[in-house]
Design an enzyme around this catalytic site. Structure first.
Site, PDB file in Angstrom:
ATOM      1  N   ARG A 167      -1.252  -6.048  10.960  1.00 43.83           N
ATOM      2  CA  ARG A 167      -1.031  -5.118  12.066  1.00 43.83           C
ATOM      3  C   ARG A 167      -1.328  -5.735  13.430  1.00 43.83           C
ATOM      4  NH1 ARG A 167      -1.425   0.403  11.276  1.00 43.83           N
ATOM      5  NH2 ARG A 167      -2.564  -0.015   9.359  1.00 43.83           N
ATOM      6  N   ARG A 184       4.992   6.443   9.817  1.00 46.15           N
ATOM      7  CA  ARG A 184       3.548   6.505  10.065  1.00 46.15           C
ATOM      8  C   ARG A 184       3.055   7.859  10.582  1.00 46.15           C
ATOM      9  NH1 ARG A 184       0.887   3.905  13.154  1.00 46.15           N
ATOM     10  NH2 ARG A 184      -0.860   3.544  11.766  1.00 46.15           N
ATOM     11  N   CYS A 239      15.694  16.755   7.657  1.00 40.93           N
ATOM     12  CA  CYS A 239      15.423  18.132   7.266  1.00 40.93           C
ATOM     13  C   CYS A 239      14.057  18.298   6.620  1.00 40.93           C
ATOM     14  CB  CYS A 239      16.511  18.605   6.310  1.00 40.93           C
ATOM     15  SG  CYS A 239      18.124  18.457   7.077  1.00 40.93           S
ATOM     16  N   GLY A 286      -7.148  -6.280   8.628  1.00 38.05           N
ATOM     17  CA  GLY A 286      -7.689  -4.963   8.900  1.00 38.05           C
ATOM     18  C   GLY A 286      -8.104  -4.654  10.315  1.00 38.05           C
TER      19      GLY A 286
HETATM   20  C1  LIG Z   1      -2.431  -4.871   4.039  1.00 40.66           C
HETATM   21  C2  LIG Z   1      -3.272  -6.051   3.776  1.00 40.66           C
HETATM   22  C3  LIG Z   1      -3.626  -6.910   4.819  1.00 40.66           C
HETATM   23  C4  LIG Z   1      -3.245  -6.672   6.258  1.00 40.66           C
HETATM   24  O1  LIG Z   1      -3.907  -5.579   6.810  1.00 40.66           O
HETATM   25  P1  LIG Z   1      -3.757  -5.268   8.378  1.00 40.66           P
HETATM   26  O2  LIG Z   1      -4.525  -4.039   8.568  1.00 40.66           O
HETATM   27  O3  LIG Z   1      -2.314  -5.103   8.648  1.00 40.66           O
HETATM   28  O4  LIG Z   1      -4.349  -6.430   9.108  1.00 40.66           O
HETATM   29  C5  LIG Z   1      -4.362  -8.038   4.504  1.00 40.66           C
HETATM   30  N1  LIG Z   1      -4.752  -8.304   3.232  1.00 40.66           N
HETATM   31  C6  LIG Z   1      -4.438  -7.483   2.198  1.00 40.66           C
HETATM   32  C7  LIG Z   1      -4.887  -7.833   0.829  1.00 40.66           C
HETATM   33  C8  LIG Z   1      -3.693  -6.337   2.430  1.00 40.66           C
HETATM   34  O5  LIG Z   1      -3.384  -5.530   1.419  1.00 40.66           O
END
Ligand SMILES: *Cc1c(COP(=O)(O)O)cnc(C)c1O
Length: 420
Positions: free
Chosen positions: A278, A314, A344, A239
């Site tokens: 990410r 995105r 389109c 995250g």
């Molecule tokens: C999507 C996800 C991640 C990765 O999240 P990022 O924001 O890309 O770091 C990690 N753990 C779980 C359970 C996820 O669903």
């Protein structure tokens, strides 16, 4: 930091001119940098040196075999959310002992496959899932190692579609009910409880929501231990956000994140798992596209490029901001463009009123920070072919997913016998 910068008046990916690759591969395409990927992996590991620590790359951010293999060679584990991702991780050489399996709804078949591989941990998100997992494991003569995904009910303060840790979200078990469900799990024959898991959302640009959630987890671990559970693993999810707009957002660095984590949960003596996606791949990838037409609208100029929402969803799905840069450096004054694709739909817009140097048909542009949730979310909408993925290493590059032929797409359809 990434390895896409200007040299000799044009953008390079490491030691290769992006324009050169475009000439050989054709546009549009995704281009990833090995050096950047490894750097991001290493900064996370450095942030946790001295701790029992495992980085489980969240494969869903970018599941290309070459990307997973690059990280696997560095020692990375994987966080997967489906049998398909589990197969990808194993195929790329990640040992099952470094794989955690997340996701709100694993089917019996998926559970059986993962149990057969002896993965490190299932992250269980509900009571029905717990009961089914115990049953499938018992039938196979196995015991599933689990953590429960706890929903700590904190607001990650990110986009609603990627916020996962509030009580209204579908994810995890409410933290207020955790002790009850751990007690249930301890009685099941196919289950061995080993830890606690959480993941509160994606693209967090502030440490405070993490810290708040982790403090709740510490209290929970202490309670669970006093209830007699052996809690040795803390999976803190992913995250951590990235600077899509380098002028505007300065998310915390992995080092700062690591310090915060250690200061809050360090004393518990658990193995710490994190699941970044990410942050590892986002800025390790760009999308290279060519201008098809410049169209003068009534009150604005449209830059119509050959990439579209089906290649990178995105902006239309999350209103996401991506930096867009002309591949050739220019001293001409900038003008505002609406940068759009050929699909389109009005939603097929990458940016509005974006300042760019004067561009013409055939010029190349780069959409930055496209390595995560780009290629993996692409589709063939409008019967557009999936675009190639290219991995650069120094002065070398390889096509890591080729552009399919039209027959590959159309050939998937079958005409029923009555129409023949
Ligand atoms: C999507 C996800 C991640 C990765 O999240 P990022 O924001 O890309 O770091 C990690 N753990 C779980 C359970 C996820 O669903």
């Amino acid at each position: 930091m990434d390895h896409f910068g200007f040299k000799k008046g044009e953008i390079y990916a490491e030691d290769l001119a992006v324009g050169e690759i475009a000439e050989q591969v054709g546009t549009p395409f995704y281009c990833y940098s090995t050096e950047t990927l490894i750097r991001h992996y290493n900064v996370f590991c450095q942030a946790f040196t001295g701790h029992d620590f495992l980085l489980c790359y969240a494969v869903k951010a970018n599941s290309n075999q070459a990307i997973i293999k690059t990280l696997a060679d560095q020692g990375s584990g994987a966080d997967v959310v489906s049998e398909g991702e589990l197969r990808r991780a194993l195929e790329a050489g990640i040992s099952a002992s470094k794989i955690v399996y997340s996701g709100v709804a694993k089917t019996e078949k998926e559970m059986a496959f993962a149990l057969g591989q002896d993965i490190f941990q299932f992250n269980v998100e509900s009571e029905p899932e717990l009961i089914q997992l115990s049953r499938v494991a018992t039938d196979m003569g196995k015991v599933a190692a689990i953590s429960f995904r706890i929903n700590p009910d904190v607001d990650a303060k990110t986009h609603a579609k990627i916020s996962t840790g509030m009580s209204e979200n579908k994810f995890g078990i409410p933290w207020t009910r955790a002790r009850e469900i751990y007690a249930d799990a301890a009685k099941l024959p196919g289950i061995r409880v080993q830890g606690v898991d959480l993941h509160i959302g994606s693209q967090l640009t502030d440490l405070e929501p993490f810290a708040e959630a982790f403090r709740r987890i510490v209290t929970l671990v202490e309670d669970l231990r006093s209830d007699g559970h052996d809690i040795s693993v803390l999976d803190l999810g992913g995250g951590l956000g990235i600077p899509y707009d380098r002028e505007e957002t300065k998310p915390p660095l992995p080092l700062e994140y690591g310090e915060m984590v250690k200061s809050i949960v360090g004393h518990l003596g658990c193995r710490i798992i994190i699941e970044p996606g990410r942050l590892l791949v986002g800025n390790a990838g760009i999308l290279v596209s060519k201008v098809i037409f410049v169209k003068q609208g009534e009150d604005r100029k449209f830059l119509i490029i050959d990439a579209a929402m089906n290649d990178l969803v995105r902006p239309s799905m999350y209103n996401a901001y991506h930096e867009i840069v002309a591949v050739r450096e220019s001293d001409t004054p900038t003008v505002p463009y609406d940068v759009v694709g050929p699909v389109c739909e009005t939603g097929d817009t990458f940016a509005r009123g974006r300042q760019l140097p004067e561009l013409n048909s055939g010029d190349l542009v780069v959409i930055r920070s496209a390595g995560a949730y780009g290629a993996v979310m692409s589709s063939t909408y409008n019967t557009r072919r999936l675009i190639p993925e290219v991995l650069v290493k120094g002065a070398d590059y390889a096509i890591t997913r080729a552009r399919p032929d039209y027959e590959d797409i159309i050939g998937l359809d079958k005409i029923p016998q009555w129409l023949q």
